[in-house]
Design a protein around this motif. Structure first.
Motif, PDB file in Angstrom:
ATOM      1  N   VAL A 221     -64.597  24.353  10.160  1.00 54.09           N
ATOM      2  CA  VAL A 221     -64.251  24.630   9.268  1.00 54.09           C
ATOM      3  C   VAL A 221     -65.360  25.302   8.241  1.00 54.09           C
ATOM      4  O   VAL A 221     -66.233  24.817   8.961  1.00 54.09           O
ATOM      5  CB  VAL A 221     -64.364  23.550   8.746  1.00 54.09           C
ATOM      6  N   GLU A 222     -65.505  25.953   7.204  1.00 50.52           N
ATOM      7  CA  GLU A 222     -66.960  25.807   6.163  1.00 50.52           C
ATOM      8  C   GLU A 222     -67.569  24.857   6.443  1.00 50.52           C
ATOM      9  O   GLU A 222     -67.317  23.759   5.968  1.00 50.52           O
ATOM     10  CB  GLU A 222     -67.112  26.661   4.971  1.00 50.52           C
ATOM     11  N   GLN A 223     -69.451  24.576   6.161  1.00 48.55           N
ATOM     12  CA  GLN A 223     -70.550  24.018   6.600  1.00 48.55           C
ATOM     13  C   GLN A 223     -70.109  23.773   5.295  1.00 48.55           C
ATOM     14  O   GLN A 223     -71.554  24.576   4.623  1.00 48.55           O
ATOM     15  CB  GLN A 223     -71.320  24.353   7.545  1.00 48.55           C
ATOM     16  N   VAL A 224     -71.166  22.613   4.777  1.00 48.51           N
ATOM     17  CA  VAL A 224     -71.782  22.388   3.751  1.00 48.51           C
ATOM     18  C   VAL A 224     -73.141  21.606   3.546  1.00 48.51           C
ATOM     19  O   VAL A 224     -72.734  20.150   4.296  1.00 48.51           O
ATOM     20  CB  VAL A 224     -70.510  21.569   2.431  1.00 48.51           C
ATOM     21  N   LEU A 257     -74.860  23.762  -0.726  1.00 53.55           N
ATOM     22  CA  LEU A 257     -74.533  25.092   0.410  1.00 53.55           C
ATOM     23  C   LEU A 257     -73.231  25.063   0.951  1.00 53.55           C
ATOM     24  O   LEU A 257     -73.555  24.378   2.055  1.00 53.55           O
ATOM     25  CB  LEU A 257     -76.184  25.505   0.306  1.00 53.55           C
ATOM     26  N   THR A 258     -73.166  25.674   1.088  1.00 53.91           N
ATOM     27  CA  THR A 258     -72.120  26.454   1.798  1.00 53.91           C
ATOM     28  C   THR A 258     -71.694  27.039   2.748  1.00 53.91           C
ATOM     29  O   THR A 258     -72.386  28.694   1.697  1.00 53.91           O
ATOM     30  CB  THR A 258     -70.785  26.635   0.920  1.00 53.91           C
ATOM     31  N   PHE A 259     -72.193  27.129   3.750  1.00 52.26           N
ATOM     32  CA  PHE A 259     -71.713  28.026   5.063  1.00 52.26           C
ATOM     33  C   PHE A 259     -70.508  28.845   5.245  1.00 52.26           C
ATOM     34  O   PHE A 259     -69.648  27.634   5.779  1.00 52.26           O
ATOM     35  CB  PHE A 259     -72.912  28.133   5.955  1.00 52.26           C
ATOM     36  N   SER A 260     -70.823  30.136   6.251  1.00 52.97           N
ATOM     37  CA  SER A 260     -69.438  30.453   7.177  1.00 52.97           C
ATOM     38  C   SER A 260     -69.700  29.724   8.696  1.00 52.97           C
ATOM     39  O   SER A 260     -68.134  29.944   8.780  1.00 52.97           O
ATOM     40  CB  SER A 260     -69.061  31.708   6.758  1.00 52.97           C
ATOM     41  N   THR A 263     -71.658  26.431  13.129  1.00 54.43           N
ATOM     42  CA  THR A 263     -73.011  26.278  13.622  1.00 54.43           C
ATOM     43  C   THR A 263     -73.502  24.387  12.578  1.00 54.43           C
ATOM     44  O   THR A 263     -74.114  25.378  11.026  1.00 54.43           O
ATOM     45  CB  THR A 263     -73.886  26.772  14.576  1.00 54.43           C
ATOM     46  N   ASP A 264     -74.816  24.223  12.970  1.00 55.28           N
ATOM     47  CA  ASP A 264     -75.555  23.654  11.775  1.00 55.28           C
ATOM     48  C   ASP A 264     -76.606  24.832  11.386  1.00 55.28           C
ATOM     49  O   ASP A 264     -77.318  25.102  12.131  1.00 55.28           O
ATOM     50  CB  ASP A 264     -76.777  22.491  12.908  1.00 55.28           C
ATOM     51  N   GLN A 265     -76.760  24.222   9.629  1.00 55.05           N
ATOM     52  CA  GLN A 265     -77.273  25.076   9.420  1.00 55.05           C
ATOM     53  C   GLN A 265     -78.820  24.141   8.760  1.00 55.05           C
ATOM     54  O   GLN A 265     -79.450  25.477   7.840  1.00 55.05           O
ATOM     55  CB  GLN A 265     -76.903  25.807   8.277  1.00 55.05           C
ATOM     56  N   ARG A 266     -79.182  23.241   8.892  1.00 56.88           N
ATOM     57  CA  ARG A 266     -80.094  22.737   8.404  1.00 56.88           C
ATOM     58  C   ARG A 266     -81.707  23.260   8.807  1.00 56.88           C
ATOM     59  O   ARG A 266     -82.508  23.758   7.973  1.00 56.88           O
ATOM     60  CB  ARG A 266     -80.064  21.172   8.811  1.00 56.88           C
ATOM     61  N   LEU A 285     -76.099  16.968   6.113  1.00 57.03           N
ATOM     62  CA  LEU A 285     -74.649  18.029   6.261  1.00 57.03           C
ATOM     63  C   LEU A 285     -73.665  16.422   5.968  1.00 57.03           C
ATOM     64  O   LEU A 285     -73.891  15.878   6.484  1.00 57.03           O
ATOM     65  CB  LEU A 285     -75.148  18.426   8.155  1.00 57.03           C
ATOM     66  N   LYS A 286     -72.680  17.549   4.944  1.00 59.69           N
ATOM     67  CA  LYS A 286     -71.915  17.056   4.852  1.00 59.69           C
ATOM     68  C   LYS A 286     -70.664  16.667   6.171  1.00 59.69           C
ATOM     69  O   LYS A 286     -71.084  17.838   6.577  1.00 59.69           O
ATOM     70  CB  LYS A 286     -70.919  17.096   3.774  1.00 59.69           C
ATOM     71  N   ASN A 287     -69.913  15.524   6.007  1.00 55.05           N
ATOM     72  CA  ASN A 287     -69.138  15.353   6.148  1.00 55.05           C
ATOM     73  C   ASN A 287     -67.885  16.300   6.208  1.00 55.05           C
ATOM     74  O   ASN A 287     -67.614  16.299   5.870  1.00 55.05           O
ATOM     75  CB  ASN A 287     -68.273  13.212   6.560  1.00 55.05           C
TER      76      ASN A 287
END
Length: 301
Positions: A221-224, A257-260, A263-266, A285-287
């Motif tokens: 899923v999209e990562q927030v 920030l929402t990423f497509s 993978t971990d974008q931190r 990183l939101k669950n």
């Protein structure tokens, strides 16, 4: 199998409500049936309870065909429709006695279901004088009168306050210890608290059918990411981050920030901050949860 659905389709004029839907539910499972409004949930439940007929395909409940063995299906299913139909001028026991006669159930069963559904404190009242939560309990008590093996519940917690939600949730979970439960709801927390398996339908087609834990874990899923910087930053600058699809200003110097990318974008956000003379005071990183999976599975293409 408690419920067996094979290639069920249903049209309303030119609108296709169900499109070759297939799945099965084992005895003792508590299954959440999820989907946006108009996805076909209530239509399928009405087919399983013999209220309407499918255009094609077959379905059975406890081995009884819903098209040719309707009486047998009705005797083995307890159904709570989305709009719980009650006679508001009747007393609780009076209403249950009326339905006990319909099902040819012994009258001592009435007190059993009153106790089982926690209706005892309100059982002396007219249904019209009950709160929404207790009216739902009356609907559940009626569905349980004939001691069915399968419970089909369509939006059983709609319109309840938080306390009533918890009460009905616990009640359904307790009932599910002995029966197969197939329920639809828009409240993801209810599914996470009650169900061990999830089926998601969208535009009349099954788009997911997995154990709850596996569905959340395996779906991309999209990562927030929630980040707090030490000083102000513009949305335009944040939108230069790779794979970012949405930038939301939460408060002060805090951004979502929402990423497509799955993978971990931190690390990318941390590197971005350093490159732009910023410090990250918070980087979380939101669950991923059922709600985010549901949005991903049912979003408009």
């Amino acid at each position: 199998m408690s419920i067996e659905v094979k290639g069920i389709s249903k049209n309303y004029g030119e609108q296709k409500a169900l499109d070759a839907v297939s799945f099965s539910v084992k005895k003792g499972e508590i299954v959440g049936f999820l989907g946006p409004n108009g996805a076909g949930k209530s239509t399928l439940m009405k087919i399983l309870t013999t209220y309407i007929a499918a255009d094609s395909g077959t379905a059975s409940v406890n081995g009884n065909d819903v098209a040719t063995q309707q009486k047998a299906v009705q005797s083995s299913v307890g159904y709570l429709p989305e709009h719980n139909p009650l006679y508001l001028d009747l007393y609780v026991r009076e209403y249950l006695a009326f339905n006990a006669d319909v099902y040819h159930v012994k009258k001592d069963r009435i007190e059993e279901v009153i106790h089982l559904t926690g209706l005892t404190p309100e059982a002396h009242k007219k249904i019209g004088a009950l709160s929404k939560g207790y009216r739902q309990r009356v609907g559940l008590a009626c569905a349980l009168l004939h001691n069915p093996d399968v419970l089909i519940l369509d939006e059983p917690t709609t319109g309840l306050d938080p306390n009533q939600l918890v009460e009905i949730r616990d009640l359904i979970k307790n009932i599910g210890k002995d029966k197969t439960v197939f329920l639809s709801t828009h409240i993801m927390q209810e599914v996470e608290a009650i169900c061990n398996r999830v089926i998601i339908i969208n535009h009349g087609k099954i788009v997911a059918d997995k154990q709850l834990n596996s569905l959340v874990k395996e779906t991309t899923v999209e990562q927030v990411i929630e980040v707090e910087f030490d000083k102000p930053v513009t949305a335009e600058l944040l939108q230069t981050l790779p794979d970012v699809v949405n930038v939301k200003h939460a408060k002060a110097n805090v951004w979502e920030l929402t990423f497509s990318s799955g993978t971990d974008q931190r690390p990318a956000v941390f590197d971005f901050a350093q490159a732009n003379g910023l410090k990250t005071l918070q980087l979380a990183l939101k669950n991923k949860n059922l709600e985010s999976v549901f949005r991903e599975m049912t979003k408009k293409k």
